[in-house]
Design an enzyme around this catalytic site. Structure first.
Site, PDB file in Angstrom:
ATOM      1  N   LYS A 171      20.924  35.267  48.166  1.00 34.75           N
ATOM      2  CA  LYS A 171      19.523  35.064  48.578  1.00 34.75           C
ATOM      3  C   LYS A 171      18.640  34.767  47.372  1.00 34.75           C
ATOM      4  O   LYS A 171      17.425  34.800  47.454  1.00 34.75           O
ATOM      5  CB  LYS A 171      18.996  36.316  49.278  1.00 34.75           C
ATOM      6  CG  LYS A 171      19.725  36.685  50.547  1.00 34.75           C
ATOM      7  CD  LYS A 171      19.115  37.976  51.123  1.00 34.75           C
ATOM      8  CE  LYS A 171      19.810  38.380  52.404  1.00 34.75           C
ATOM      9  NZ  LYS A 171      19.305  39.679  52.901  1.00 34.75           N
ATOM     10  N   ARG A 212      44.790  42.289  41.898  1.00 31.57           N
ATOM     11  CA  ARG A 212      45.204  43.360  40.986  1.00 31.57           C
ATOM     12  C   ARG A 212      44.042  44.055  40.294  1.00 31.57           C
ATOM     13  O   ARG A 212      43.951  45.268  40.259  1.00 31.57           O
ATOM     14  CB  ARG A 212      46.076  42.806  39.840  1.00 31.57           C
ATOM     15  CG  ARG A 212      47.529  42.901  40.001  1.00 31.57           C
ATOM     16  CD  ARG A 212      48.141  41.759  39.247  1.00 31.57           C
ATOM     17  NE  ARG A 212      47.647  40.530  39.838  1.00 31.57           N
ATOM     18  CZ  ARG A 212      48.187  39.964  40.907  1.00 31.57           C
ATOM     19  NH1 ARG A 212      49.253  40.465  41.443  1.00 31.57           N
ATOM     20  NH2 ARG A 212      47.662  38.880  41.452  1.00 31.57           N
ATOM     21  N   THR A 213      43.172  43.238  39.684  1.00 34.44           N
ATOM     22  CA  THR A 213      42.132  43.841  38.842  1.00 34.44           C
ATOM     23  C   THR A 213      41.204  44.695  39.706  1.00 34.44           C
ATOM     24  O   THR A 213      40.925  45.853  39.390  1.00 34.44           O
ATOM     25  CB  THR A 213      41.360  42.743  38.098  1.00 34.44           C
ATOM     26  OG1 THR A 213      42.298  41.915  37.424  1.00 34.44           O
ATOM     27  CG2 THR A 213      40.403  43.325  37.088  1.00 34.44           C
ATOM     28  N   ARG A 263      33.369  41.459  37.973  1.00 35.76           N
ATOM     29  CA  ARG A 263      33.943  40.135  37.673  1.00 35.76           C
ATOM     30  C   ARG A 263      32.955  39.089  38.195  1.00 35.76           C
ATOM     31  O   ARG A 263      32.399  39.236  39.283  1.00 35.76           O
ATOM     32  CB  ARG A 263      35.297  39.961  38.351  1.00 35.76           C
ATOM     33  CG  ARG A 263      35.817  38.537  38.292  1.00 35.76           C
ATOM     34  CD  ARG A 263      37.232  38.408  38.806  1.00 35.76           C
ATOM     35  NE  ARG A 263      38.187  38.996  37.880  1.00 35.76           N
ATOM     36  CZ  ARG A 263      39.516  38.895  38.015  1.00 35.76           C
ATOM     37  NH1 ARG A 263      40.031  38.234  39.026  1.00 35.76           N
ATOM     38  NH2 ARG A 263      40.318  39.448  37.132  1.00 35.76           N
ATOM     39  N   HIS A 294      38.601  38.837  29.316  1.00 34.48           N
ATOM     40  CA  HIS A 294      39.134  39.769  30.323  1.00 34.48           C
ATOM     41  C   HIS A 294      39.719  40.938  29.520  1.00 34.48           C
ATOM     42  O   HIS A 294      40.926  41.109  29.401  1.00 34.48           O
ATOM     43  CB  HIS A 294      40.209  39.045  31.127  1.00 34.48           C
ATOM     44  CG  HIS A 294      40.624  39.733  32.388  1.00 34.48           C
ATOM     45  ND1 HIS A 294      40.341  41.056  32.674  1.00 34.48           N
ATOM     46  CD2 HIS A 294      41.326  39.276  33.470  1.00 34.48           C
ATOM     47  CE1 HIS A 294      40.851  41.360  33.850  1.00 34.48           C
ATOM     48  NE2 HIS A 294      41.443  40.310  34.355  1.00 34.48           N
TER      49      HIS A 294
HETATM   50  C1  NCD Z   1      43.927  36.676  35.650  1.00 32.26           C
HETATM   51  C2  NCD Z   1      42.435  36.393  35.703  1.00 32.26           C
HETATM   52  O1  NCD Z   1      41.797  36.636  36.753  1.00 32.26           O
HETATM   53  O2  NCD Z   1      41.922  35.970  34.699  1.00 32.26           O
HETATM   54  N1  NCD Z   1      44.359  37.516  36.670  1.00 32.26           N
HETATM   55  C3  NCD Z   1      44.235  38.873  36.519  1.00 32.26           C
HETATM   56  O3  NCD Z   1      43.161  39.400  36.358  1.00 32.26           O
HETATM   57  N2  NCD Z   1      45.362  39.601  36.489  1.00 32.26           N
HETATM   58  C4  NCD Z   1      44.754  35.464  35.480  1.00 32.26           C
HETATM   59  C5  NCD Z   1      44.675  34.386  36.538  1.00 32.26           C
HETATM   60  O4  NCD Z   1      43.924  34.469  37.501  1.00 32.26           O
HETATM   61  O5  NCD Z   1      45.424  33.422  36.387  1.00 32.26           O
END
Ligand code: NCD
Length: 338
Positions: free
Chosen positions: A86, A57-58, A107, A135
């Site tokens: 590397k 999703r993100t 991320r 997040h």
């Molecule tokens: C979450 C995350 O990656 O922190 N997912 C997300 O970004 N929607 C929650 C999760 O992975 O459980």
């Protein structure tokens, strides 16, 4: 805060006024996100979308949000396909990749890594999740969803009663959400987890310092009967030292239609940042809730595009130009009422 050219790294950057600004711009994005209109306001701009941890999703919604504003996306996924494998440092990676992009979404599995990267970046960096730390964009889309769901019941975020359930120790979404709720008034937060996975004390203290009522418990049923929102989360197995350790907690807090009917008030909204763990041993939100109109998890995921479009528009300072570069879409669009 001053949005243009700013990094978005933590919820602590924001005041309540900033959140209202983001949500106003997110509302403005609705016809674009739902494909009734298109805009070329970011034509020629490049998003560097760098995801060194699993994401659906993100990652995809950051990319779609940028595309929907007319920009291009260049993506790196996983360490193996990056020169970090590397031995290249975050500093060098940031210096190089930021010259190829106008903005970067990132991320990374280590807490603080996105901020470290941002300190060497020449362009704004948006935190898509740094380890178990924060997040921020998820918290923003969660609060935007809460606001929309409550507005349908003529309620506001002030006075919200929310239960957060599951792995509150490692869940970065609930960490950022707690910080965000500190900007609002008169919140009741019920924090339900196994004792070993409880919300870190710093977040509990921040909620209490904001004047909020906080209840900490390891019992689900007795604590979901008096809230507006139940926000369920996944056991963050990737943060445990072994699968066996994570398995100890899997399936502890299972919400299904029967439990919902028996214990929740009739219009309690069900949220989850997703992914929900649908394996039989976990199933924190049973699929028998899928027909429940109060299950807001997919509305929540849809809102991620609106909120991320808003953040790009604000950071790149084009929010006032989006409509100027717009036109109707020529293709047939499905009915996207959700
Ligand atoms: C979450 C995350 O990656 O922190 N997912 C997300 O970004 N929607 C929650 C999760 O992975 O459980």
């Amino acid at each position: 805060m001053d949005f243009p050219a700013s990094h978005i790294l933590s919820i602590t950057q924001f005041e309540r006024f900033d959140i209202e600004r983001i949500f106003t711009v997110a509302d403005q994005m609705e016809p674009y996100a739902h494909r009734r209109k298109m805009t070329r306001v970011l034509e020629g701009a490049i998003l560097g979308n760098m995801f060194f941890e699993a994401s659906t999703r993100t990652r995809v919604s950051f990319g779609c949000a940028f595309n929907l504003l007319g920009g291009e996306v260049r993506e790196t996924t996983g360490f193996q396909s990056s020169a970090i494998s590397k031995g290249e440092s975050l500093y060098d990676t940031a210096r190089v990749l930021s010259s190829y992009s106008d903005v970067i979404a990132m991320r990374h599995p280590d807490a603080g890594s996105v901020a470290e990267f941002a300190s060497a970046s020449r362009v704004p960096v948006i935190n898509g999740g740094d380890g178990a730390n924060e997040h921020p964009t998820q918290a923003l889309l969660d609060l935007y969803t809460i606001k929309c769901e409550l507005a349908a019941k003529c309620r506001e975020v002030d006075g919200l009663r929310i239960a957060m359930i599951g792995d509150l120790r490692h869940g970065r979404t609930v960490h950022s959400l707690c910080k965000l709720l500190c900007l609002y008034k008169n919140v009741k937060a019920v924090l339900i987890s196994p004792a070993e996975l409880s919300m870190p004390e710093e977040y509990v203290e921040q909620l209490r310092a904001a004047g909020h009522e906080v209840i900490v418990s390891d019992a689900l049923e007795a604590n979901i009967c008096d809230v507006d929102i139940v926000y369920s989360t996944r056991i963050q197995e990737e943060r445990f030292s072994s699968q066996e350790e994570a398995d100890l907690y899997r399936g502890r807090f299972r919400l299904n239609q029967a439990i919902y009917t028996e214990f929740c008030q009739p219009n309690t909204v069900i949220m989850h940042p997703l992914p929900r763990d649908s394996r039989a041993t976990a199933n924190e939100l049973d699929v028998d809730l899928d027909g429940n109109p109060n299950l807001a998890i997919f509305r929540q995921a849809d809102n991620g595009v609106l909120v991320r479009m808003a953040l790009f528009a604000l950071v790149l300072d084009v929010a006032h130009l989006v409509d100027k570069y717009s036109k109707d879409v020529p293709w047939h669009t499905a009915n996207r009422v959700i």
